[in-house]
Design a protein around this motif. Structure first.
Motif, short mmCIF file in Angstrom:
data_model
loop_
_atom_site.label_atom_id
_atom_site.label_comp_id
_atom_site.label_asym_id
_atom_site.label_seq_id
_atom_site.Cartn_x
_atom_site.Cartn_y
_atom_site.Cartn_z
N THR A 35 0.81 -1.21 0.00
CA THR A 35 0.00 0.00 0.00
C THR A 35 0.85 1.26 0.00
O THR A 35 1.77 1.39 0.80
CB THR A 35 -0.91 0.00 1.25
N CYS A 42 -2.29 7.48 1.59
CA CYS A 42 -2.77 7.94 2.90
C CYS A 42 -3.49 6.84 3.68
O CYS A 42 -3.63 5.71 3.22
CB CYS A 42 -3.69 9.14 2.69
N GLN A 43 -4.00 7.22 4.85
CA GLN A 43 -4.69 6.25 5.71
C GLN A 43 -5.93 5.66 5.06
O GLN A 43 -6.36 4.58 5.42
CB GLN A 43 -5.11 6.90 7.04
N ASN A 85 -6.10 4.68 2.03
CA ASN A 85 -5.61 3.50 1.31
C ASN A 85 -5.27 2.37 2.28
O ASN A 85 -5.51 1.21 1.98
CB ASN A 85 -4.38 3.87 0.48
N ASP A 86 -4.71 2.73 3.45
CA ASP A 86 -4.40 1.68 4.44
C ASP A 86 -5.67 0.94 4.82
O ASP A 86 -5.69 -0.29 4.89
CB ASP A 86 -3.79 2.29 5.71
N VAL A 87 -6.74 1.71 5.08
CA VAL A 87 -7.99 1.07 5.50
C VAL A 87 -8.56 0.24 4.34
O VAL A 87 -9.02 -0.89 4.53
CB VAL A 87 -9.00 2.12 6.01
N GLU A 89 -6.58 -3.01 4.15
CA GLU A 89 -6.89 -3.87 5.29
C GLU A 89 -8.23 -4.58 5.08
O GLU A 89 -8.38 -5.78 5.28
CB GLU A 89 -7.03 -2.92 6.47
N THR A 141 -5.30 0.09 18.31
CA THR A 141 -5.75 1.19 17.48
C THR A 141 -6.50 0.68 16.25
O THR A 141 -6.19 -0.39 15.74
CB THR A 141 -4.55 2.03 16.98
N SER A 153 -8.68 2.40 12.56
CA SER A 153 -9.19 3.54 11.80
C SER A 153 -10.40 3.11 11.01
O SER A 153 -10.43 1.97 10.53
CB SER A 153 -8.14 4.03 10.80
N TYR A 179 -13.58 4.68 8.12
CA TYR A 179 -14.03 5.82 7.33
C TYR A 179 -15.34 6.36 7.89
O TYR A 179 -16.21 5.59 8.25
CB TYR A 179 -14.36 5.49 5.89
N THR A 198 -9.63 6.18 15.18
CA THR A 198 -9.40 7.31 14.27
C THR A 198 -10.53 7.35 13.25
O THR A 198 -10.75 6.37 12.53
CB THR A 198 -8.05 7.17 13.54
N LEU A 254 -11.88 8.73 9.87
CA LEU A 254 -11.20 9.22 8.67
C LEU A 254 -12.14 9.80 7.62
O LEU A 254 -13.22 9.25 7.38
CB LEU A 254 -10.47 8.07 7.97
#
Ligand code: SAH
Ligand code: SF4
Ligand code: F3S
Length: 450
Positions: A13, A16-17, A19-21, A24, A147, A149, A151, A196, A198
């Motif tokens: 990946t 930004c986050q 894309n991480d989410v 995942e 932790t 994250s 959307y 978090t 997002l």
């Protein structure tokens, strides 16, 4: 779907986050469909690269990585390019890179297993645009994870003149509040403590939903969930910050006292050309307002250097703003024109040398501000949420109530708990601390693998 021998998927990946989410959750969905995760690309049947196009450099890294795997291509291996670069270039990618089998934009990821099945049968598949409902609901299996994250919105309807995101992720779509709240409850039941929320501009949450929705209401509702110990959100746009959000920093004890508020430039002329909808003095008023309510709040930001109309005088105004605000930390980017954006028509007149100098000057200024900021915390006691233990289990990594990272010695069973820690030293971007278990000195840090 039952498979005789399970196929393996590898995902790398960029970006930004969001894309991480996406990655995942895509992996979680594929696991449900019978695939296994692979640690290395060599061991995978399906290779997926999740890409970013926010700047030319980010785009090149993603494409370069995919090309570096080209030697692994064989008839049984499927190569997939997903994410923002997929949205931006679509069909062109399969034409230019013959080893790519599947191109899929973020908005079409919920259809990915079906698209993959088509690619496995030998088709070259290109899925761009928005598709139906853009949120992947599949949650990964959590093991001892503090932790998570999630959307709250996708896409962005702001169209800042330099930015490709509205083109790659489409217009703003908000998730229904119940879905978000249920997801947070589910995550906390599995041991997650830090949440978090997002979105590209979370403050516009609900603008596309029936009346009565607002981001602050959502924040308050998530804050009520008993398993949540700490809460943060990313990103806010200065033009959309209501006073209630500033009050939330004061009144919601689980909300990190940390505000990431990208300013982009200190020159009102440049801000206007960027289409940001505020000027430098509006931004400074906002900073003063939040600091007068919550004096300890840490403020971070993004700035860009080398925007097409940026003259030396404009750049100096950015420097002045950085000096005046004294951000805790700052992300500095060199402007790069992006296809399809309004600013692309102005070309890229600021030379790479001038951009590099402005980038360096601003970073040096910020580094000295950040250092002074962290040094002032030495000697203070902070309440730290322990996020994880280090690989060798000698140290714990946690976050203060102002969202600063702290490394300190302690027992692994503190993970997920809040503990008082005394700050004993400050390193760039990291505080060193001690709690009752012992003290961590700066020289110990240099030999510790966190
Ligand atoms: N939604 C967020 C930003 C997402 S992009 C917001 O509005 O703040 C993250 C950062 O990348 C931006 O804040 C901006 O500083 C930078 N950026 C965006 N487009 C860029 C471009 N064309 N060139 C250089 N930096 C860019
Ligand atoms: Fe891009 Fe502006 Fe939207 Fe942020 S708010 S994602 S910078 S268009
Ligand atoms: Fe990059 Fe797309 Fe995120 S362009 S910054 S991965 S929204």
């Amino acid at each position: 779907m039952e498979r005789k021998e399970k196929k393996k998927v590898f995902i790398r990946t960029f970006g930004c986050q969001m894309n991480d989410v996406d990655s995942e959750r895509l992996l979680a969905r594929l696991e449900k469909a019978g695939f296994l995760p692979a640690e290395r690309p060599e061991n995978a049947d399906i290779l997926i690269v999740n890409t970013c196009s926010v700047r030319a450099h980010a785009e090149q890294r993603g494409l370069g990585y995919l090309c570096s795997l080209k030697h692994l291509k064989n008839s049984g291996r499927i190569f997939c390019l997903i994410g923002c670069t997929a949205s931006l270039y679509g069909q062109e990618l399969v034409e230019k890179y013959p080893f790519i089998d599947l191109v899929c934009s973020p908005g079409r990821l919920p259809e990915f297993p079906d698209l993959l099945a088509q690619a496995e049968k030998g088709s070259r598949v290109v899925a761009t645009g928005e598709g139906g409902w853009p949120f992947l609901q599949d949650l990964p299996q959590l093991s001892d994870q503090v932790t998570a994250s999630l959307y709250v919105t996708r896409g962005c309807s702001n169209f800042c003149s330099y930015c490709v995101v509205p083109f790659t992720r489409g217009r703003l779509v908000s998730r229904p509040k119940k879905e978000i709240v249920d997801e947070v409850k589910h995550l906390t039941e599995q041991g997650v403590r830090e949440i978090t929320l997002l979105g590209q501009n979370v403050n516009q949450y609900g603008a596309d939903l029936p009346d009565g929705h607002s981001f602050v209401k959502l924040l308050c509702e998530v804050h009520e969930i008993s398993g949540v110990s700490r809460l943060r959100f990313l990103t806010s746009h200065p033009k959309d910050v209501p006073r209630e959000l500033l009050l939330a920093f004061r009144d919601l004890p689980k909300l990190y006292r940390h505000f990431h508020l990208p300013v982009q430039a200190g020159s009102s002329k440049i801000l206007k050309a960027m289409g940001r909808g505020y000027d430098a003095s509006d931004y400074l008023r906002l900073i003063d307002a939040v600091r007068s309510l919550v004096p300890e709040v840490t403020i971070t930001s993004d700035v860009m250097v080398g925007f097409p109309l940026e003259e030396e005088e404009d750049f100096e105004q950015t420097l002045t703003l950085v000096e005046r605000v004294r951000f805790h930390d700052l992300f500095v980017f060199k402007y790069s024109p992006r296809p399809g954006t309004a600013a692309a028509r102005w070309g890229d007149p600021v030379s790479p040398e001038v951009k590099a100098r402005r980038h360096r000057v601003i970073l040096e200024l910020q580094q000295s501000i950040s250092r002074q900021y962290l040094e002032k915390l030495v000697g203070r006691q902070e309440l730290v949420l322990v996020i994880r233990s280090s690989r060798r289990n000698r140290y714990l990594l946690g976050r203060t109530t102002t969202d600063l990272a702290v490394l300190f010695p302690g027992q692994r069973d503190l993970t997920g708990k809040v503990t008082p820690v005394e700050i004993v030293a400050a390193k760039p971007n990291l505080l060193l601390g001690s709690c009752s278990a012992g003290e961590l000195t700066p020289d110990v840090f240099s030999s510790a693998s966190a």
